[in-house]
Design an enzyme around this catalytic site. Structure first.
Site, short mmCIF file in Angstrom:
data_model
loop_
_atom_site.label_atom_id
_atom_site.label_comp_id
_atom_site.label_asym_id
_atom_site.label_seq_id
_atom_site.Cartn_x
_atom_site.Cartn_y
_atom_site.Cartn_z
N GLY A 120 6.35 36.52 -50.15
CA GLY A 120 6.39 37.70 -49.29
C GLY A 120 7.56 37.68 -48.32
O GLY A 120 7.87 36.66 -47.71
N GLN A 124 1.57 44.49 -56.66
CA GLN A 124 2.39 44.53 -57.89
C GLN A 124 2.66 43.14 -58.47
O GLN A 124 2.49 42.91 -59.66
CB GLN A 124 3.77 45.05 -57.54
N ILE A 125 3.12 42.23 -57.62
CA ILE A 125 3.47 40.89 -58.13
C ILE A 125 2.19 40.15 -58.52
O ILE A 125 2.13 39.50 -59.57
CB ILE A 125 4.29 40.09 -57.09
N ALA A 180 -3.87 41.81 -55.33
CA ALA A 180 -4.00 43.12 -55.98
C ALA A 180 -2.69 43.90 -55.96
O ALA A 180 -2.62 45.02 -56.46
CB ALA A 180 -5.10 43.94 -55.31
N HIS A 189 17.16 34.76 -48.51
CA HIS A 189 16.88 35.78 -49.52
C HIS A 189 17.08 37.14 -48.84
O HIS A 189 16.14 37.80 -48.41
CB HIS A 189 15.45 35.62 -50.04
N ASP A 227 16.61 35.21 -57.31
CA ASP A 227 18.05 35.37 -57.12
C ASP A 227 18.80 34.41 -58.05
O ASP A 227 19.83 34.75 -58.64
CB ASP A 227 18.41 35.10 -55.66
P1 NAI Z 1 2.64 45.11 -52.90
O1 NAI Z 1 2.68 45.95 -51.67
O2 NAI Z 1 2.45 45.72 -54.23
O3 NAI Z 1 1.48 44.02 -52.73
C1 NAI Z 1 1.26 43.30 -51.57
C2 NAI Z 1 -0.22 43.03 -51.48
O4 NAI Z 1 -0.45 42.16 -50.38
C3 NAI Z 1 -1.06 44.28 -51.24
O5 NAI Z 1 -2.09 44.37 -52.21
C4 NAI Z 1 -1.63 44.07 -49.84
O6 NAI Z 1 -2.93 44.60 -49.68
C5 NAI Z 1 -1.64 42.55 -49.75
N1 NAI Z 1 -1.69 42.03 -48.38
C6 NAI Z 1 -1.14 42.54 -47.26
N2 NAI Z 1 -1.44 41.78 -46.21
C7 NAI Z 1 -2.19 40.76 -46.66
C8 NAI Z 1 -2.81 39.65 -46.04
N3 NAI Z 1 -2.73 39.45 -44.71
N4 NAI Z 1 -3.50 38.79 -46.81
C9 NAI Z 1 -3.61 39.00 -48.13
N5 NAI Z 1 -3.07 40.03 -48.77
C10 NAI Z 1 -2.35 40.91 -48.04
O7 NAI Z 1 3.96 44.23 -52.86
P2 NAI Z 1 4.65 43.39 -54.03
O8 NAI Z 1 5.58 44.25 -54.77
O9 NAI Z 1 3.60 42.65 -54.79
O10 NAI Z 1 5.54 42.38 -53.17
C11 NAI Z 1 4.92 41.44 -52.33
C12 NAI Z 1 5.95 40.79 -51.42
O11 NAI Z 1 6.88 40.05 -52.18
C13 NAI Z 1 6.78 41.77 -50.59
O12 NAI Z 1 6.92 41.24 -49.30
C14 NAI Z 1 8.11 41.77 -51.30
O13 NAI Z 1 9.16 42.13 -50.44
C15 NAI Z 1 8.20 40.33 -51.72
N6 NAI Z 1 9.15 40.03 -52.79
C16 NAI Z 1 9.85 38.86 -52.69
C17 NAI Z 1 10.74 38.49 -53.66
C18 NAI Z 1 11.49 37.21 -53.53
O14 NAI Z 1 12.42 37.02 -54.32
N7 NAI Z 1 11.17 36.31 -52.64
C19 NAI Z 1 10.98 39.35 -54.83
C20 NAI Z 1 10.17 40.54 -54.87
C21 NAI Z 1 9.30 40.86 -53.85
#
Ligand code: NAI
Length: 328
Positions: free
Chosen positions: A132, A15-16, A13, A189, A161
């Site tokens: 994540g 953003q990604i 749920a 990263h 990247d």
């Molecule tokens: P977000 O905060 O919008 O979504 C994260 C979701 O994970 C939330 O809905 C949350 O409830 C859920 N969540 C938290 N703990 C959980 C668990 N134990 N089990 C299942 N779901 C859980 O974050 P967003 O923007 O979607 O980013 C997600 C992750 O991706 C972040 O850690 C961000 O830093 C990382 N990221 C990594 C990139 C990469 O290049 N490797 C690029 C962009 C983001």
């Protein structure tokens, strides 16, 4: 009709998640003739479970012909059951007053639990992509928590990247992105990443020979632009990259499954290549054939490159050290 492929997505749920689910259900990952089943995991708190129900309502309303079934989970044991692909996006976000070690410790409990669940219930050839952050070490923790699965099943996303590096070179040279080959990103990263275009070509010509003051541009413009791109997007958009991260995750898994002659970047457990300590999850240049990646070998590591690569190695060794007591 083909047998459905089971895809588990965590943080569904977020953003990604919101950006990747609809593309996958539409066939952007596995093609328009491959039925899929989505198994979505969200955190167990009320707000997240409510939000994911709203996402499900939207998925239903898209009437995707390829989508055979979609389910919501708060337990990884049910979410990863028989998964062929697992995309681990959900993680605990860094709070402003939080030390990196604290962040690592909180996330390690999530990824230990998820690694164990994958170990017990996922398909034995499950392809795991961790997104994540801190992504390299989260992948390491997941892999180490799943001793019955091959290390080759675990990968970390450095593809965003990688894609950013291609985008930057394409715009610098005013060439189409598809003409840029052999760019990749070494390491973690994080700010220590090392995007490397020393071997990169455009239409067969070495890019470094086409750039005025190449060495200056590389060090002072290119490298900081790529490593700081994420921060730049946060400051301009007011939220972190999500659509581009989802797109990169699709690129990563698609290439892993269907193969690619191009060099691409994957975060993978080191086999000792380029003196990167074994098992550390590190960005390497790879080619992929029959769903197996192979590190591109015999690239020259000059002094500057060695220094950059070693920085990422040191950083990752420290990250692992700070959580190693948790995963024994
Ligand atoms: P977000 O905060 O919008 O979504 C994260 C979701 O994970 C939330 O809905 C949350 O409830 C859920 N969540 C938290 N703990 C959980 C668990 N134990 N089990 C299942 N779901 C859980 O974050 P967003 O923007 O979607 O980013 C997600 C992750 O991706 C972040 O850690 C961000 O830093 C990382 N990221 C990594 C990139 C990469 O290049 N490797 C690029 C962009 C983001």
């Amino acid at each position: 009709l083909k047998k459905p492929v089971r895809i588990s997505i965590t943080g569904a749920a977020g953003q990604i998640g919101y950006n990747i689910i609809f593309r996958i259900a539409n066939g952007d990952l596995l093609g328009k003739d491959q039925p899929i089943i989505l198994q979505l995991l969200e955190a167990s708190n009320k707000k997240s479970q409510k939000a994911i129900k709203g996402v499900i309502m939207e998925i239903e309303d898209c009437i995707f012909p390829l989508l055979v079934d979609v389910s919501v989970h708060e337990n990884p044991i049910t979410a990863f059951k028989d998964a062929n692909i697992a995309i681990l996006i959900g993680s605990f976000p860094r709070k402003s007053n939080m030390e990196r070690s604290e962040l690592l410790a909180i996330n390690s409990s999530i990824f230990i639990e998820q690694g164990k669940a994958l170990n017990s219930v996922a398909s034995r050839d499950v392809k795991v992509l961790v997104v994540g952050n801190p992504v390299n070490t989260n992948t390491y923790i997941t892999m180490k928590s799943a001793p019955d699965l091959s290390y080759k099943n675990f990968t970390a996303m450095l593809r965003l990247d990688h894609n950013r590096a291609i985008a930057k070179l394409a715009s610098k040279l005013n060439e189409p992105v598809s003409s840029i080959k052999k760019v990749f990103v070494w390491g973690n990263h994080s700010l220590s990443m090392y995007p490397d275009y020393r071997y990169a070509t455009v239409n067969g010509v070495l890019i470094r020979d086409m750039i005025n003051n190449n060495s200056f541009w590389n060090k002072n413009v290119f490298l900081p632009a790529i490593s700081r791109r994420g921060e730049e997007i946060i400051s301009i958009r007011g939220a972190s990259s999500a659509a581009s991260a989802a797109s990169a995750a699709i690129d990563h898994i698609k290439d892993w499954i269907f193969g690619t002659e191009n060099w691409v970047t994957m975060g993978i457990p080191s086999d000792g290549s380029y003196n990167v300590p074994k098992d550390i999850i590190f960005g390497f240049p790879v080619k992929i054939k029959n769903s197996k990646y192979k590190i591109i070998q015999n690239l020259e590591i000059d002094k500057f490159s060695r220094k950059k690569i070693n920085l990422s190695i040191e950083e990752l060794k420290n990250e692992i050290l700070s959580i190693s007591h948790l995963i024994r």
